[in-house]
Scaffold this motif. Structure first.
Motif, mmCIF file in Angstrom:
data_model
loop_
_atom_site.group_PDB
_atom_site.id
_atom_site.type_symbol
_atom_site.label_atom_id
_atom_site.label_comp_id
_atom_site.label_asym_id
_atom_site.label_seq_id
_atom_site.Cartn_x
_atom_site.Cartn_y
_atom_site.Cartn_z
ATOM 1 N N GLU A 51 -5.305 3.692 11.761
ATOM 2 C CA GLU A 51 -5.768 3.552 12.222
ATOM 3 C C GLU A 51 -6.770 1.717 11.094
ATOM 4 O OE1 GLU A 51 -9.382 4.552 14.292
ATOM 5 O OE2 GLU A 51 -8.834 6.230 13.414
ATOM 6 N N LYS A 52 -6.552 2.514 9.831
ATOM 7 C CA LYS A 52 -7.244 1.507 8.414
ATOM 8 C C LYS A 52 -7.023 0.193 8.785
ATOM 9 C CE LYS A 52 -8.830 5.468 6.221
ATOM 10 N NZ LYS A 52 -8.621 6.451 4.851
ATOM 11 N N GLY A 53 -5.693 0.699 8.681
ATOM 12 C CA GLY A 53 -4.820 -0.313 8.965
ATOM 13 C C GLY A 53 -4.571 -2.318 10.673
ATOM 14 N N SER A 54 -6.001 -2.132 10.674
ATOM 15 C CA SER A 54 -5.839 -2.698 11.375
ATOM 16 C C SER A 54 -6.224 -4.363 11.363
ATOM 17 C CB SER A 54 -7.400 -2.545 12.449
ATOM 18 O OG SER A 54 -8.899 -2.642 11.324
ATOM 19 N N LYS A 106 1.171 -0.891 -0.119
ATOM 20 C CA LYS A 106 -0.173 0.025 -0.124
ATOM 21 C C LYS A 106 1.371 1.367 -0.012
ATOM 22 C CE LYS A 106 -3.497 2.672 2.834
ATOM 23 N NZ LYS A 106 -4.453 2.791 1.343
ATOM 24 N N LYS A 124 -7.208 -9.082 13.248
ATOM 25 C CA LYS A 124 -8.111 -7.604 13.768
ATOM 26 C C LYS A 124 -7.918 -7.391 14.869
ATOM 27 C CE LYS A 124 -11.962 -4.497 11.921
ATOM 28 N NZ LYS A 124 -13.422 -4.528 11.830
ATOM 29 N N LYS A 153 -8.575 -4.989 0.163
ATOM 30 C CA LYS A 153 -8.575 -4.906 1.510
ATOM 31 C C LYS A 153 -7.428 -4.390 1.939
ATOM 32 C CE LYS A 153 -12.462 -7.237 2.448
ATOM 33 N NZ LYS A 153 -13.591 -6.691 3.551
ATOM 34 N N GLU A 154 -7.336 -3.977 2.748
ATOM 35 C CA GLU A 154 -5.942 -3.011 3.654
ATOM 36 C C GLU A 154 -5.721 -3.744 4.893
ATOM 37 O OE1 GLU A 154 -5.447 1.003 4.338
ATOM 38 O OE2 GLU A 154 -7.732 1.054 2.757
ATOM 39 N N GLU A 212 -1.940 -4.433 0.838
ATOM 40 C CA GLU A 212 -3.475 -4.348 0.699
ATOM 41 C C GLU A 212 -3.603 -5.876 -0.687
ATOM 42 O OE1 GLU A 212 -4.093 0.004 -1.649
ATOM 43 O OE2 GLU A 212 -3.285 -1.204 -2.571
ATOM 44 N N ALA A 237 -5.119 8.756 11.222
ATOM 45 C CA ALA A 237 -5.753 7.854 10.389
ATOM 46 C C ALA A 237 -5.217 6.678 9.058
ATOM 47 C CB ALA A 237 -6.460 8.609 9.088
#
Length: 238
Positions: free
Chosen positions: A165-168, A36, A182, A85-86, A77, A162
């Motif tokens: 946080e998205k890469g959980s 990513k 996760k 998905k990431e 990704e 951010a």
């Protein structure tokens, strides 16, 4: 078998971040993962995390265990059921806990290498390091700051917060599969660290990361975070 949901407290989490050339990561990452990118650069690093009260969800916190842990992470990704998905690919995990090491791939995701950790924390200053059984090592000296590193590929702390946080979601190699997990954080908050010194035998290994392909980007700190680790369906290796 899916890994059970684990509950506990992130007592301290340091995220050390590097910028890495796209091609280098493409050559390293296993399928189905792809790097990513942020402003054309891949993002990788090490998470140094001290966990407390770790136990399967539903059990009392009094039986939970504590440990120091290190996870080498690469932002990725992948395509899943036609949807991009990431998350992060975690090629290596190290731990101070014999229980974590023995339970890797069952209760905890992926292989956990047993390591000796040294920790010195005082008044916003952090010196953390480890040496594993196979001599993989890491050390960092840093202190809390409000000053943004202008050499980062991210614009500001809001952008980098951010991003992570998205890469959980994280996947770790284990036998014929990638174990999935996760991270659910009930109150996400990061602050900045000024890194005075960092050394990583993994990211300084020029057999994997050729000279000039890796550059330090930034470091973040999280403290006293209630969380859960939620087991995900495994991805089978090609």
């Amino acid at each position: 078998m899916k890994i059970p949901t684990i509950k506990g407290v992130i007592d301290r989490r340091i995220l050390i971040n590097y910028q890495i050339d796209k091609k280098t990561l493409e050559n390293y990452l296993p399928k189905p993962f792809k790097p990513k990118l942020i402003n054309g650069k891949g993002i990788a690093g090490i998470c140094l995390i001290r966990l407390k009260q770790i136990r399967p969800k539903g059990l009392p916190k009094q039986i939970g265990i504590s440990s120091e842990n290190g996870a080498h992470r690469i932002a990725v990704e992948w395509l899943e059921n036609g949807i991009i998905k990431e998350g992060v690919y975690i090629p290596r995990r190290d731990t101070s806990s014999k229980i974590n090491s023995l339970a890797g791939g069952t209760i905890f995701p992926g292989v956990h290498h047993l390591a000796d950790f040294t920790v010195n924390e005082k008044e916003g200053n952090y010196e953390v390091g480890f040496v594993s059984e196979d001599k993989t090592s890491l050390s960092i000296k840093a202190k809390e700051t409000n000053v943004w590193n202008k050499g980062s590929v991210f614009e500001n702390i809001e952008d980098i917060s951010a991003f992570f946080e998205k890469g959980s979601i994280g996947y770790s190699p284990c036998k014929n599969n990638f174990d999935g997990l996760k991270l659910r954080v009930f109150k996400w908050k990061v602050s900045l660290l000024n890194v005075e010194r960092v050394k990583s035998s993994f990211f300084e290994d020029e057999r994997i990361f050729p000279k000039g392909s890796v550059k330090f980007d930034s470091a973040l700190l999280m403290k006293d975070i209630d969380h859960e680790w939620i087991g995900l369906k495994r991805i089978r290796k090609d």
